[in-house]
Design a protein around this motif. Structure first.
Motif, PDB file in Angstrom:
ATOM      1  N   VAL A  39     -12.242  -0.153   2.157  1.00 33.95           N
ATOM      2  CA  VAL A  39     -12.073  -1.454   1.473  1.00 33.95           C
ATOM      3  C   VAL A  39     -12.839  -1.788   0.494  1.00 33.95           C
ATOM      4  CG1 VAL A  39     -12.367  -3.832   2.177  1.00 33.95           C
ATOM      5  CG2 VAL A  39     -11.646  -2.337   4.130  1.00 33.95           C
ATOM      6  N   ALA A  40     -14.016  -1.214   0.244  1.00 30.48           N
ATOM      7  CA  ALA A  40     -14.915  -1.512  -1.011  1.00 30.48           C
ATOM      8  C   ALA A  40     -14.246  -0.713  -2.133  1.00 30.48           C
ATOM      9  CB  ALA A  40     -16.213  -1.065  -0.724  1.00 30.48           C
ATOM     10  N   THR A  41     -13.657   0.491  -2.120  1.00 31.07           N
ATOM     11  CA  THR A  41     -13.121   1.224  -3.096  1.00 31.07           C
ATOM     12  C   THR A  41     -11.717   0.812  -3.433  1.00 31.07           C
ATOM     13  OG1 THR A  41     -12.033   2.673  -1.597  1.00 31.07           O
ATOM     14  CG2 THR A  41     -14.424   3.396  -2.573  1.00 31.07           C
ATOM     15  N   ASP A  42     -10.948  -0.061  -2.374  1.00 26.88           N
ATOM     16  CA  ASP A  42      -9.819  -0.471  -2.728  1.00 26.88           C
ATOM     17  C   ASP A  42     -10.093  -1.713  -3.391  1.00 26.88           C
ATOM     18  OD1 ASP A  42      -8.235   1.284  -1.586  1.00 26.88           O
ATOM     19  OD2 ASP A  42      -8.074   0.579   0.452  1.00 26.88           O
ATOM     20  N   LEU A  43     -11.095  -2.639  -3.264  1.00 29.11           N
ATOM     21  CA  LEU A  43     -11.516  -3.894  -3.808  1.00 29.11           C
ATOM     22  C   LEU A  43     -11.778  -3.417  -5.505  1.00 29.11           C
ATOM     23  CD1 LEU A  43     -13.606  -5.927  -1.492  1.00 29.11           C
ATOM     24  CD2 LEU A  43     -11.319  -6.285  -1.989  1.00 29.11           C
ATOM     25  N   PHE A  44     -12.410  -2.111  -5.729  1.00 27.65           N
ATOM     26  CA  PHE A  44     -12.602  -1.846  -6.830  1.00 27.65           C
ATOM     27  C   PHE A  44     -11.332  -1.420  -7.723  1.00 27.65           C
ATOM     28  CE2 PHE A  44     -14.138   2.258  -9.495  1.00 27.65           C
ATOM     29  CZ  PHE A  44     -14.413   1.172 -10.752  1.00 27.65           C
ATOM     30  N   ALA A  45     -10.401  -0.804  -6.795  1.00 27.87           N
ATOM     31  CA  ALA A  45      -9.288  -0.139  -7.594  1.00 27.87           C
ATOM     32  C   ALA A  45      -8.436  -1.402  -7.889  1.00 27.87           C
ATOM     33  CB  ALA A  45      -8.442   0.499  -6.556  1.00 27.87           C
ATOM     34  N   ILE A  46      -8.367  -2.290  -7.179  1.00 26.72           N
ATOM     35  CA  ILE A  46      -7.702  -3.594  -7.638  1.00 26.72           C
ATOM     36  C   ILE A  46      -8.120  -4.280  -8.669  1.00 26.72           C
ATOM     37  CG2 ILE A  46      -7.232  -6.203  -6.828  1.00 26.72           C
ATOM     38  CD1 ILE A  46      -6.939  -5.286  -3.918  1.00 26.72           C
ATOM     39  N   ARG A  47      -9.631  -4.184  -8.759  1.00 23.11           N
ATOM     40  CA  ARG A  47     -10.010  -4.547 -10.146  1.00 23.11           C
ATOM     41  C   ARG A  47      -9.623  -3.724 -11.424  1.00 23.11           C
ATOM     42  NH1 ARG A  47     -16.065  -3.730 -12.704  1.00 23.11           N
ATOM     43  NH2 ARG A  47     -15.760  -4.497 -14.487  1.00 23.11           N
ATOM     44  N   ALA A  48      -9.526  -2.456 -11.236  1.00 23.09           N
ATOM     45  CA  ALA A  48      -8.940  -1.504 -12.188  1.00 23.09           C
ATOM     46  C   ALA A  48      -7.370  -1.775 -12.443  1.00 23.09           C
ATOM     47  CB  ALA A  48      -9.244  -0.134 -11.625  1.00 23.09           C
ATOM     48  N   ASP A  76      -8.115   2.624 -18.779  1.00 23.35           N
ATOM     49  CA  ASP A  76      -7.895   3.960 -18.392  1.00 23.35           C
ATOM     50  C   ASP A  76      -9.068   4.598 -17.427  1.00 23.35           C
ATOM     51  OD1 ASP A  76      -5.508   4.173 -19.121  1.00 23.35           O
ATOM     52  OD2 ASP A  76      -5.892   5.007 -21.095  1.00 23.35           O
ATOM     53  N   SER A  77     -10.554   4.433 -18.021  1.00 23.61           N
ATOM     54  CA  SER A  77     -11.778   4.740 -17.309  1.00 23.61           C
ATOM     55  C   SER A  77     -11.871   4.197 -15.880  1.00 23.61           C
ATOM     56  CB  SER A  77     -13.038   4.380 -18.274  1.00 23.61           C
ATOM     57  OG  SER A  77     -12.783   4.987 -19.646  1.00 23.61           O
ATOM     58  N   LEU A  78     -11.497   2.840 -15.868  1.00 20.28           N
ATOM     59  CA  LEU A  78     -11.699   2.131 -14.547  1.00 20.28           C
ATOM     60  C   LEU A  78     -10.549   2.682 -13.632  1.00 20.28           C
ATOM     61  CD1 LEU A  78     -12.081  -1.767 -15.079  1.00 20.28           C
ATOM     62  CD2 LEU A  78     -13.833  -0.049 -14.066  1.00 20.28           C
ATOM     63  N   TYR A  79      -9.405   2.993 -14.027  1.00 18.32           N
ATOM     64  CA  TYR A  79      -8.346   3.463 -13.241  1.00 18.32           C
ATOM     65  C   TYR A  79      -8.806   4.899 -12.508  1.00 18.32           C
ATOM     66  CZ  TYR A  79      -3.491   3.523 -11.461  1.00 18.32           C
ATOM     67  OH  TYR A  79      -2.440   3.487 -10.581  1.00 18.32           O
ATOM     68  N   SER A  80      -9.189   5.865 -13.473  1.00 15.87           N
ATOM     69  CA  SER A  80      -9.609   7.066 -13.074  1.00 15.87           C
ATOM     70  C   SER A  80     -10.729   7.091 -12.064  1.00 15.87           C
ATOM     71  CB  SER A  80      -9.960   7.893 -14.374  1.00 15.87           C
ATOM     72  OG  SER A  80     -10.346   9.137 -13.847  1.00 15.87           O
ATOM     73  N   ALA A  81     -11.814   6.132 -12.384  1.00 13.12           N
ATOM     74  CA  ALA A  81     -12.914   6.037 -11.387  1.00 13.12           C
ATOM     75  C   ALA A  81     -12.700   5.645 -10.200  1.00 13.12           C
ATOM     76  CB  ALA A  81     -13.913   5.179 -12.210  1.00 13.12           C
ATOM     77  N   ALA A  82     -11.539   4.679 -10.116  1.00 16.02           N
ATOM     78  CA  ALA A  82     -11.120   3.979  -9.063  1.00 16.02           C
ATOM     79  C   ALA A  82     -10.433   4.851  -8.029  1.00 16.02           C
ATOM     80  CB  ALA A  82     -10.213   2.875  -9.083  1.00 16.02           C
ATOM     81  N   GLY A  83      -9.716   5.934  -8.599  1.00 12.33           N
ATOM     82  CA  GLY A  83      -8.910   6.901  -7.948  1.00 12.33           C
ATOM     83  C   GLY A  83      -9.963   8.047  -7.360  1.00 12.33           C
ATOM     84  N   TYR A  84     -11.051   8.487  -8.062  1.00 16.50           N
ATOM     85  CA  TYR A  84     -11.803   9.331  -7.397  1.00 16.50           C
ATOM     86  C   TYR A  84     -12.560   8.600  -6.603  1.00 16.50           C
ATOM     87  CZ  TYR A  84     -11.226  12.800 -11.506  1.00 16.50           C
ATOM     88  OH  TYR A  84     -10.689  13.586 -12.054  1.00 16.50           O
TER      89      TYR A  84
END
Length: 235
Positions: A39-48, A76-84
């Motif tokens: 859930v936490a990583t998905d929230l970060f991904a939504i920000r990205a 792009d950096s946020l999106y990549s970090a969220a994916g990892y």
């Protein structure tokens, strides 16, 4: 005149092999914690996703310049970090969830040896065999759920059914977002892909939250039934 067949005696043998009770509490809590990490990583991904959406919207509106380029690099950096982050959290959660699911199934066989239509192997393979993975894990979960219920009680399947529906929606949304993102080339297409990805991440959060409730509820049912002793586990 033939004699009647003798009545069976002794303890019935489980059709799925030896089964033994072990506490599911530790594994259940670990699984719930890792689902919380998802859930936490998905929230970060939504920000990205939102950052990417905003940059794409600016480009669609015709805005350019150094500031937009910096924002695009940041997106792009946020999106990549969220994916990892999402991939790492998902892999860890899958491993622990499957161990918990297998343990819950063996415990359920102790409670009800004959209430399971599929072999134990399907607690793993059921999630990965195409097409079958759309319904078989749910069926196994419901068998475990029923066997773990208090003796003589009928428990609702509502929580499991809602969780499973959200899980399927999340899977479909994730595949659609990946396809759209892969083919996005123009700012408008990137904007649409980012919006689709936000929806996929939001549904994944909902499915993960419901999964936490399912794991904790089933873990509690099994623990309480085991603590009541052999009389409560008899069927």
């Amino acid at each position: 005149m033939s004699l009647p067949a003798p009545l069976p005696t002794g303890t019935p043998v489980s059709p799925h092999g030896p089964a033994w009770l072990r506490s599911p509490v530790g594994l259940g809590r670990a699984t719930a914690a890792l689902l919380g990490l998802v859930v936490a990583t998905d929230l970060f991904a939504i920000r990205a996703d939102r950052t990417m959406y905003d940059v794409a919207s600016a480009l669609v509106d015709g805005r350019t310049g150094e500031g937009i380029r910096r924002k695009a690099d940041h997106a792009d950096s946020l999106y990549s970090a969220a994916g990892y982050a999402q991939t790492g959290a998902l892999l860890a959660t899958v491993v622990v969830f499957l161990v918990w699911f297998h343990r819950a199934r063996i415990n359920a066989e102790v409670f009800d040896p004959f209430g399971h239509g599929k072999s134990r192997a399907w607690t793993f393979w059921g999630w990965f065999v195409p097409v079958l993975n759309l319904w078989r894990p749910r069926r196994i979960m419901l068998d475990i759920w029923d066997a773990s219920a208090p003796r003589g009680a009928r428990v609702s399947h509502g929580l499991v059914n809602v969780w499973w529906a959200l899980w399927l929606i999340a899977l479909a949304a994730d595949r659609a977002s990946m396809t759209e993102h892969r083919h996005a080339g123009t700012p408008l297409e990137i904007q649409h892909a980012a919006g689709q990805t936000m929806f996929a991440d939001a549904t994944d959060i909902a499915a993960a939250l419901l999964a936490i409730l399912v794991v904790l509820r089933l873990t509690r049912m099994q623990n309480e039934k085991a603590l009541r002793g052999p009389a409560a586990a008899a069927v």
